[in-house]
Design a protein around this motif. Structure first.
Motif: not given
Length: 163
Positions: A23-30, A115-123, A135-139, A152-154
């Motif tokens: 949560l604190i990092e802000g890259k894994s969940t909304f 569903s991965i936040i697109s800046s979370n390259i490691n995930s 399979v997808g991308h949501r802006e 996010t990228v799916l």
């Protein structure tokens, strides 16, 4: 090196700590705050909840959530996977995600979605190493904890049980 076991309610404090880091990092969940165990428990499937340990210490966890209440989609589930900050990039995530894929197939799940936040390259890299495909991308799908719109990228992993 690693041990994987089923998650039990007594693990919640450790699971919660790892989730709070994300949560604190802000890259894994909304999500803006960690839910109570009761609320978390209601929103996740009862099976395929796993803990990964190193030297008898919980270093990560994973679980599945339904994507729909409709019977026809009972085999389509969303993946949650979190690794403690101190134990990233040592293979724990790959070990745990591959285990989840194998066990989920045994339970009859045929499509794992992330569903991965697109800046979370490691995930993204983790999922690709484990055979997931984009399979997808949501802006600008949601704002992160800092109030910034994120894409996010799916990713999906289709089970061999249906082919």
């Amino acid at each position: 090196m690693f041990n994987i076991r089923e998650m039990v309610e007594n693990d919640w404090e450790f699971v919660k700590e790892i989730y709070e880091q994300a949560l604190i990092e802000g890259k894994s969940t909304f999500t803006k705050e960690v839910p109570t165990y009761e609320n978390w428990d209601k929103s996740h499937l009862k099976d395929c909840r796993y803990i990964i340990e190193k030297d008898k210490k919980i270093i990560g966890w994973c679980s599945l959530s339904p994507t729909s209440s409709r019977e026809v989609y009972k085999g389509v589930v969303e993946v949650s996977i979190y690794i403690h900050q101190k134990y990233r990039n040592i293979g724990a995530g790959k070990f745990l995600l591959n285990y989840l894929v194998k066990e989920s197939e045994k339970k009859g799940y045929w499509s794992l979605i992330s569903s991965i936040i697109s800046s979370n390259i490691n995930s993204i890299k983790l999922h690709e190493k484990c055979g997931f495909r984009q399979v997808g991308h949501r802006e600008k799908i949601a704002k992160d904890i800092f109030g910034i719109w994120q894409n996010t990228v799916l990713y999906e992993k289709r089970s061999k049980i249906i082919f």
